[in-house]
Scaffold this motif. Structure first.
Motif, short mmCIF file in Angstrom:
data_model
loop_
_atom_site.label_atom_id
_atom_site.label_comp_id
_atom_site.label_asym_id
_atom_site.label_seq_id
_atom_site.Cartn_x
_atom_site.Cartn_y
_atom_site.Cartn_z
N VAL A 125 -1.36 -10.65 0.37
CA VAL A 125 -0.19 -10.83 1.10
C VAL A 125 -0.67 -10.18 2.70
CG1 VAL A 125 2.14 -9.86 1.76
CG2 VAL A 125 1.36 -10.73 -0.71
N ARG A 126 -0.38 -10.91 3.55
CA ARG A 126 -0.55 -10.43 5.00
C ARG A 126 0.52 -10.02 5.54
NH1 ARG A 126 -2.86 -12.95 9.83
NH2 ARG A 126 -4.21 -11.57 10.93
N PRO A 127 0.96 -8.81 5.60
CA PRO A 127 2.31 -8.38 6.33
C PRO A 127 2.32 -8.31 7.71
CG PRO A 127 1.09 -6.22 5.57
CD PRO A 127 0.20 -7.70 5.28
N SER A 128 3.53 -8.51 8.15
CA SER A 128 3.88 -8.63 9.82
C SER A 128 3.43 -7.13 10.17
CB SER A 128 5.22 -8.69 10.02
OG SER A 128 6.23 -7.93 9.40
N TRP A 129 3.20 -6.93 11.54
CA TRP A 129 3.13 -5.77 12.06
C TRP A 129 4.46 -4.71 11.92
CZ3 TRP A 129 -1.53 -3.78 12.66
CH2 TRP A 129 -2.49 -4.72 13.06
N ARG A 130 5.43 -5.61 11.94
CA ARG A 130 6.81 -4.85 11.86
C ARG A 130 6.90 -4.06 10.72
NH1 ARG A 130 12.07 -8.09 12.67
NH2 ARG A 130 13.04 -6.44 11.47
N PHE A 131 6.50 -5.14 9.52
CA PHE A 131 6.63 -4.22 8.33
C PHE A 131 5.57 -3.23 8.07
CE2 PHE A 131 5.36 -3.78 3.71
CZ PHE A 131 6.28 -3.60 3.09
N PRO A 168 -3.76 -1.04 9.35
CA PRO A 168 -3.93 -2.31 9.85
C PRO A 168 -5.05 -2.91 8.61
CG PRO A 168 -4.23 -0.82 11.56
CD PRO A 168 -3.89 -0.03 10.43
N LEU A 169 -5.70 -2.03 7.56
CA LEU A 169 -6.31 -2.58 6.67
C LEU A 169 -5.61 -3.94 5.88
CD1 LEU A 169 -8.85 -2.34 4.47
CD2 LEU A 169 -6.99 -1.16 3.16
N ALA A 170 -4.26 -3.84 5.79
CA ALA A 170 -3.42 -4.84 5.27
C ALA A 170 -3.47 -6.25 5.84
CB ALA A 170 -1.89 -4.18 5.01
N ARG A 171 -3.99 -6.16 7.08
CA ARG A 171 -3.82 -7.34 7.86
C ARG A 171 -5.18 -8.25 7.47
NH1 ARG A 171 0.01 -9.85 10.67
NH2 ARG A 171 -1.24 -10.09 12.21
N THR A 189 -6.36 7.84 4.88
CA THR A 189 -6.64 7.41 3.29
C THR A 189 -5.23 7.06 2.86
OG1 THR A 189 -6.28 9.64 2.54
CG2 THR A 189 -8.33 8.61 3.08
N GLU A 190 -3.89 7.84 3.31
CA GLU A 190 -2.86 7.44 2.86
C GLU A 190 -2.33 6.15 3.32
OE1 GLU A 190 -1.32 12.14 2.48
OE2 GLU A 190 -0.13 10.63 3.91
N GLY A 191 -2.58 5.65 4.70
CA GLY A 191 -2.38 4.40 5.09
C GLY A 191 -2.88 3.36 4.10
N PHE A 192 -4.36 3.61 3.80
CA PHE A 192 -5.04 2.73 2.93
C PHE A 192 -4.23 2.53 1.60
CE2 PHE A 192 -9.43 3.89 4.55
CZ PHE A 192 -9.38 2.86 5.64
N GLY A 193 -3.64 3.66 1.07
CA GLY A 193 -2.90 3.68 -0.07
C GLY A 193 -1.97 2.91 -0.06
N ILE A 194 -1.15 2.84 1.16
CA ILE A 194 0.20 1.91 1.24
C ILE A 194 -0.35 0.35 1.51
CG2 ILE A 194 2.13 1.29 2.66
CD1 ILE A 194 2.17 4.50 3.43
N GLY A 195 -1.34 0.20 2.22
CA GLY A 195 -1.91 -1.15 2.67
C GLY A 195 -2.48 -1.98 1.82
N ALA A 196 -3.33 -1.28 1.10
CA ALA A 196 -4.19 -1.99 0.07
C ALA A 196 -3.66 -2.67 -0.98
CB ALA A 196 -5.09 -0.64 -0.58
N PRO A 197 -2.65 -2.33 -1.54
CA PRO A 197 -2.16 -3.29 -2.59
C PRO A 197 -1.56 -4.57 -1.92
CG PRO A 197 -1.13 -0.98 -2.84
CD PRO A 197 -1.88 -1.22 -1.54
N LEU A 198 -1.29 -4.55 -0.68
CA LEU A 198 -1.14 -5.78 0.02
C LEU A 198 -2.26 -6.87 0.14
CD1 LEU A 198 1.24 -4.38 2.86
CD2 LEU A 198 2.27 -5.84 0.81
N VAL A 199 -3.35 -6.02 0.30
CA VAL A 199 -4.67 -6.77 0.50
C VAL A 199 -4.91 -7.49 -1.17
CG1 VAL A 199 -7.04 -6.68 0.70
CG2 VAL A 199 -5.48 -5.37 2.27
N ALA A 200 -4.69 -6.45 -1.96
CA ALA A 200 -5.15 -6.81 -3.58
C ALA A 200 -4.20 -8.18 -3.78
CB ALA A 200 -4.74 -5.85 -4.34
N ALA A 201 -3.21 -8.32 -3.18
CA ALA A 201 -2.19 -9.35 -3.80
C ALA A 201 -2.46 -10.65 -2.75
CB ALA A 201 -0.63 -9.07 -3.74
#
Ligand SMILES: [Zn+2]
Length: 264
Positions: free
Chosen positions: A176-182, A22-25, A162-174
């Motif tokens: 980009v707010r991904p959908s929950w589905r993604f 959810p960090l990516a949101r 931490t692995e979830g952060f690793g996946i989600g953080a590059p989206l925050v970095a860019a």
């Protein structure tokens, strides 16, 4: 440990990756936060890279010691898998990148891998690592070397966060707010293999499969780290990024210590 308890442990170890996603949101993160998150992801993945190479090397080194006494074939098999797996994981993503990004008429790169594509690649690398992690959990469950202990559940929860952060953080970095589905999709790609691996490892054990998936993970994680460091240079905030790298690495290391303390 019986099969159903093992399945529960595998599910906990696998799907706690969803806790970090959810960090990516995050809504409209500042550029400083983007730089920090990008570096945090890189730090986490550098830790994972070290972790998977170490774990893949252990059986290779044991086989090498046995080769001195005449058992050469297992060593040759394992070292070949290591090299091929690492090469496939690394070069595979470079070729996927080449296919994803259409070259312009002059043959120049038209752009970079999109943040979503990068998140997917990270999820694949982490998924390969997690399949091996699942195999090890399943195997330990058969031999009774592991139990459904609170410390282990906390350890897996934090490790996979931490692995979830690793996946989600590059989206925050860019930004980009991904959908929950993604996020559910990358969570399934990254965390599902732990669950699968646990079930497979309970019924069947193979050092070769273990080494193959770890080396695949190592190669693909190396690719992703390169992409993240490249993105980090463009984002700026160098000192803050340094802190992100350090904290990401240490977070990975600390959660691994907890998992080891818990008996896995
Ligand atoms: Zn893991």
């Amino acid at each position: 440990m019986d099969f159903s308890t093992t399945v529960v442990l595998g599910a906990i170890a696998g799907f706690t990756i969803l806790l970090g996603l959810p960090l990516a949101r995050l809504k409209e993160p500042s550029r400083a936060l983007q730089g920090f998150c990008n570096a945090l992801a890189a730090g986490i993945l550098v830790f994972l890279l070290w972790d998977v190479i170490t774990k893949a090397s252990d059986p290779v080194n044991i086989a090498l010691a046995n080769a001195k006494h005449g058992a050469v074939a297992p060593f040759v098999g394992l070292v070949t898998l290591f090299v091929v797996g690492f090469g496939l994981g690394l070069l595979g993503l470079f070729y996927i990148e080449k296919t994803l990004i259409r070259p312009t008429a002059h043959g120049v790169r038209a752009g970079d891998v999109t943040p979503r594509q990068l998140a997917l690649m990270i999820a694949v690398g982490i998924g390969a690592h997690n399949f091996s992690e699942g195999l090890a959990i399943g195997q330990s469950a058969v031999t009774g070397a592991i139990s459904l202990a609170t410390i282990l559940i906390i350890g897996f929860g934090l490790h996979n966060m931490t692995e979830g952060f690793g996946i989600g953080a590059p989206l925050v970095a860019a930004g980009v707010r991904p959908s929950w589905r993604f996020l559910a999709l990358v969570g399934l790609i990254g965390g599902g293999p732990t669950f699968l691996g646990t079930i497979v490892g309970f019924g069947f054990q193979s050092t070769y499969v273990f080494v193959a998936f770890l080396s695949l993970a190592a190669g693909s994680i190396l690719y992703v780290v390169g992409e993240l460091l490249n993105a980090g240079r463009r984002l700026g905030f160098r000192e803050l990024a340094g802190w992100g790298l350090l904290l990401g690495f240490l977070a990975g290391y600390a959660t691994d210590l907890i998992v080891t303390w818990g008996g896995a």
